[in-house]
Scaffold this active site. Structure first.
Site, PDB file in Angstrom:
ATOM      1  N   GLY A 169     -21.504  28.872 -26.696  1.00  7.60           N
ATOM      2  CA  GLY A 169     -20.109  28.702 -26.320  1.00  7.60           C
ATOM      3  C   GLY A 169     -20.002  28.148 -24.906  1.00  7.60           C
ATOM      4  O   GLY A 169     -20.962  28.177 -24.124  1.00  7.60           O
ATOM      5  N   CYS A 170     -18.809  27.650 -24.567  1.00  6.97           N
ATOM      6  CA  CYS A 170     -18.622  27.044 -23.242  1.00  6.97           C
ATOM      7  C   CYS A 170     -18.730  28.093 -22.133  1.00  6.97           C
ATOM      8  O   CYS A 170     -19.459  27.901 -21.151  1.00  6.97           O
ATOM      9  CB  CYS A 170     -17.298  26.299 -23.180  1.00  6.97           C
ATOM     10  N   TYR A 171     -18.036  29.225 -22.291  1.00  6.83           N
ATOM     11  CA  TYR A 171     -18.149  30.273 -21.267  1.00  6.83           C
ATOM     12  C   TYR A 171     -19.583  30.794 -21.149  1.00  6.83           C
ATOM     13  O   TYR A 171     -20.104  30.917 -20.035  1.00  6.83           O
ATOM     14  CB  TYR A 171     -17.223  31.449 -21.595  1.00  6.83           C
ATOM     15  N   THR A 219     -22.323  29.300 -21.746  1.00 12.33           N
ATOM     16  CA  THR A 219     -23.187  28.299 -21.106  1.00 12.33           C
ATOM     17  C   THR A 219     -23.111  28.430 -19.592  1.00 12.33           C
ATOM     18  O   THR A 219     -24.146  28.535 -18.904  1.00 12.33           O
ATOM     19  CB  THR A 219     -22.776  26.878 -21.547  1.00 12.33           C
ATOM     20  N   ALA A 220     -21.901  28.440 -19.054  1.00 14.87           N
ATOM     21  CA  ALA A 220     -21.742  28.515 -17.599  1.00 14.87           C
ATOM     22  C   ALA A 220     -22.196  29.875 -17.067  1.00 14.87           C
ATOM     23  O   ALA A 220     -22.870  29.962 -16.032  1.00 14.87           O
ATOM     24  CB  ALA A 220     -20.288  28.251 -17.212  1.00 14.87           C
TER      25      ALA A 220
END
Ligand SMILES: NC(=O)c1ccc[n+]([C@@H]2O[C@H](COP(=O)([O-])OP(=O)(O)OC[C@H]3O[C@@H](n4cnc5c(N)ncnc54)[C@H](OP(=O)(O)O)[C@@H]3O)[C@@H](O)[C@H]2O)c1
Length: 363
Positions: A172-174, A176-177
């Site tokens: 997911g995007c969150y 990943t960061a």
């Protein structure tokens, strides 16, 4: 071959790729990247049934002149087997799924059975235990037998597993960061386990996709920032699983929606283990990412912003350490549609197929 798709021959030696969900935001970025990729080319682009025959560039005007193929309408009522069979008969063996979980769950088993290698951008295969899906995703997992073999595609931490993977779950995007910021410290044993790690994150509206939702209308989000998805956003499960921290107890997650079109920023607060300080933190980041082409280490006191990584597959990481309190804060910024979705998917495809990791990707 389904109507509207291009010929499956591979002129110029570029390997054909089938893309499901091409009409969405993540799919648009996959199509754009494939349009300029030296080793892969978009060969069949699927959208919802009513999109059949519509040029992809009419749905995504920014693709005009670079990706002009027609979209194939996917008939989810009995048409999936035929669509997959036609792709396989046409010689394709790689598919990217930029689709919601339910559709990825229907497509992935069929594609794998037909010999495809699959990168799924949804959450359908990110959690290892099927028993976690009812709690975090609200459904019983329809293909639990695939979870054990799915590789988690956080590219920088995939440890060479992608070369043989048939199914890759793009993070997911969150996560990943958050994970790119947390894992160096966690793996180096620098985080005090007696205090919760707090992940505060802000994401762009494109993180929710292109489908129409009242709470995402311009007048609802413009000029305002708000938390959402609490207390247990599904990405908390992914962050917890990959760090080995207990969700809601050892790691907390507070997502926020910001009135920007793309970009995601994580601010993470933690206490360092006794004796660990700024030099240990810097050494952990440098060791983790010395050979990571998409991670930009800004160093202590230099803080990232979403604008710095917009349109790139980069993750920028900066941090602060407070010797007086023993606390550290780590900040990471990505473009949610690239490193958080389409860019990382192609980075993973490069790694799966032995291509240079950076090929076709903006840094
Ligand atoms: N947006 C992000 O920042 C981001 C980041 C990481 C991961 N992801 C994940 O990536 C996936 C795609 O996200 P997105 O933001 O691109 O969503 P989106 O803009 O809503 O696009 C969804 C795509 O799936 C297609 N689709 C949905 N239901 C379908 C059906 N029944 N039959 C055929 N096609 C169907 C849509 O086609 P039509 O519109 O033509 O019906 C569209 O192409 C999701 O699983 C999402 O969680 C997104």
């Amino acid at each position: 071959m389904a109507a509207g798709s291009e010929s499956v021959s591979t002129p110029h030696g570029r390997r054909g790729v089938a893309l499901f969900g091409a009409t969405g935001y993540a799919g648009r970025e996959v199509a754009r990247l494939l349009g300029a990729h030296p080793a892969f080319r978009l060969q069949a682009a699927f959208g919802g049934k009513e999109r059949d025959g519509v040029p992809l560039s009419a749905i995504h005007p920014s693709l005009r002149g670079s990706v002009d193929m027609a979209c194939v309408g996917l008939d989810t009522n009995g048409g999936l087997d035929g669509a997959v069979r036609a792709l396989a008969e046409g010689g394709l063996d790689v598919a990217l799924l930029a689709t919601p979980e339910a559709l990825s769950l229907a497509l992935a088993p069929r594609l794998l059975d037909a010999g495809f290698r699959v990168v799924d951008l949804s959450g359908a295969f990110r959690l290892a235990r099927s028993s976690d899906y009812p709690e975090w995703y609200g459904f019983e997992h329809g293909a639990p037998g695939l979870l054990g073999g799915a590789a988690y595609g956080l590219s920088e931490w995939s440890g060479g597993t992608l070369g043989t993977a048939r199914l890759v779950a793009n993070p997911g995007c969150y996560p990943t960061a958050a994970l790119l910021a947390l894992l160096p410290l966690r793996r180096a044993g620098l985080i005090d386990p007696t205090e919760a790690v707090v992940v505060h994150a802000v994401s762009a509206a494109s993180g929710a996709g292109r489908k129409v939702r009242e709470d995402l209308l311009f007048c609802e989000i413009e000029g305002s920032v708000r938390p959402y998805g609490l207390p247990r956003h599904r990405h908390l499960a992914e962050i917890a699983a990959q760090t080995g921290l207990v969700p809601g107890a050892e790691v907390l997650f507070f997502p926020h929606l910001a009135p920007i079109d793309r970009g995601l920023l994580c601010s993470i607060a933690l206490r360092l283990r006794q004796g660990a300080g700024a030099s240990a933190v810097a050494a952990a980041f440098e060791k983790a990412y010395a050979a990571a082409p998409f991670v930009r280490l800004l160093g202590e006191g230099s803080l990232p912003a979403t604008a710095d990584v917009r349109g790139t597959n980069a993750c920028a990481i900066g941090w602060t350490c407070d010797a007086a309190t023993g606390r550290a804060a780590v900040f990471s910024a990505i473009d949610n549609l690239l490193k958080g979705a389409a860019g990382q998917a192609l980075q993973n495809l490069n790694l799966m197929t032995g291509r240079p990791e950076t090929e076709g990707l903006p840094r």
